[in-house]
Design an enzyme around this catalytic site. Structure first.
Site, PDB file in Angstrom:
ATOM      1  CG  ASN A 159     -96.880-102.606 -44.913  1.00 31.05           C
ATOM      2  OD1 ASN A 159     -95.961-102.077 -45.533  1.00 31.05           O
ATOM      3  ND2 ASN A 159     -98.119-102.147 -44.934  1.00 31.05           N
ATOM      4  CG  HIS A 204     -96.521 -98.893 -47.592  1.00 33.08           C
ATOM      5  ND1 HIS A 204     -97.379 -99.330 -46.605  1.00 33.08           N
ATOM      6  CD2 HIS A 204     -97.060 -97.746 -48.070  1.00 33.08           C
ATOM      7  CE1 HIS A 204     -98.387 -98.478 -46.488  1.00 33.08           C
ATOM      8  NE2 HIS A 204     -98.218 -97.512 -47.364  1.00 33.08           N
ATOM      9  CE1 TYR A 229     -88.211-104.946 -69.039  1.00 33.05           C
ATOM     10  CE2 TYR A 229     -88.128-102.644 -69.691  1.00 33.05           C
ATOM     11  CZ  TYR A 229     -88.441-103.616 -68.771  1.00 33.05           C
ATOM     12  OH  TYR A 229     -88.986-103.253 -67.567  1.00 33.05           O
ATOM     13  CD  GLU A 251     -86.873 -98.297 -60.561  1.00 33.35           C
ATOM     14  OE1 GLU A 251     -87.022 -97.776 -59.419  1.00 33.35           O
ATOM     15  OE2 GLU A 251     -87.705 -99.051 -61.077  1.00 33.35           O
ATOM     16  CG  ASP A 311     -82.098-100.185 -60.350  1.00 36.11           C
ATOM     17  OD1 ASP A 311     -82.368 -99.376 -61.267  1.00 36.11           O
ATOM     18  OD2 ASP A 311     -82.888-101.071 -59.974  1.00 36.11           O
TER      19      ASP A 311
END
Length: 232
Positions: free
Chosen positions: A105, A153, A94, A189, A33
């Site tokens: 937002n 968002h 995992y 990521e 990341d």
């Protein structure tokens, strides 16, 4: 994994406003990341995250703070709808529970998705974390309830104890505590065509850009015996 930058180098670079690249482990997602401390997020950082990382751009803080703001885990919220509860009973390979709470937002955004808008939302979330750790919990809660809208968002993630979960959310918050910075991070990521970016390519990218790349193992080793890595 070859020897690379130290935690001290990562902290120094972070405090200078640069992102760091954080690899979790081969036993988990085996992903890298790109991580900013939330105090250094601006539209340029969001642009870099979406163009040079490419994954979901998230804001994270500690679970203690998220809970103090009145947030609940996203899977628990969904599980309250009987028809959707089965969705929350499955885990990825995992076996970690998701770190998601809700998506928000700030009320002053235009649509919520632009670089400027997401940077604004992240900046205001960071201010809330800062208020909270200054022991101004009531002000933090008031700002959160009055100035944010959901769903939005920006996914708001919460870090569990490192004994429970060792994902990028927890590792980035642990790194912020090691750096004696507020437990607030923004990350995405790093992706390649069709797949996550390989560690080898991430190393080449880090060298090219002059960024620090560290592993989750290094963060965990630095946190061993450090109480501050487990609480804000």
């Amino acid at each position: 994994m070859q020897k690379r930058n130290s935690i001290e180098e990562a902290i120094e670079s972070w405090k200078a406003g640069n992102p760091i690249l954080l690899y979790d482990s081969s036993n988990r997602e085996s992903e890298i990341d790109m991580v900013y401390h939330a105090s250094n997020v601006n539209p340029d950082a969001i642009y870099k995250l979406r163009n040079e990382a490419g994954g979901l751009i998230c804001f994270a803080t500690s679970w203690e703070i998220a809970r103090g703001l009145g947030l609940v885990w996203g899977d628990e919220l969904i599980a309250k709808i009987p028809s959707l509860k089965p969705l929350t009973e499955k885990l990825l390979f995992y076996k970690d529970r998701p770190a998601f709470t809700i998506w928000v937002n700030h009320i002053n955004v235009r649509t919520g998705i632009s670089d400027n808008d997401r940077a604004l939302t992240m900046n205001e979330l960071y201010k809330i974390v800062k208020l909270y750790i200054e022991r101004r919990k009531e002000d933090a809660v008031k700002k959160f309830i009055e100035e944010f809208q959901a769903p939005g968002h920006v996914p708001l993630l919460a870090a569990r104890d490192l004994k429970e979960r060792k994902g990028h959310t927890e590792l980035s918050i642990a790194l912020s505590l090691l750096a004696k910075m507020e437990p607030a991070t923004t990350f995405a990521e790093m992706l390649d065509f069709g797949i996550s970016l390989s560690l080898e390519k991430a190393e080449k990218y880090a060298r090219k850009m002059g960024y620090v790349l560290i592993s989750g193992k290094e963060v965990l080793e630095a946190c061993e015996g450090e109480k501050m890595c487990r609480s804000y």
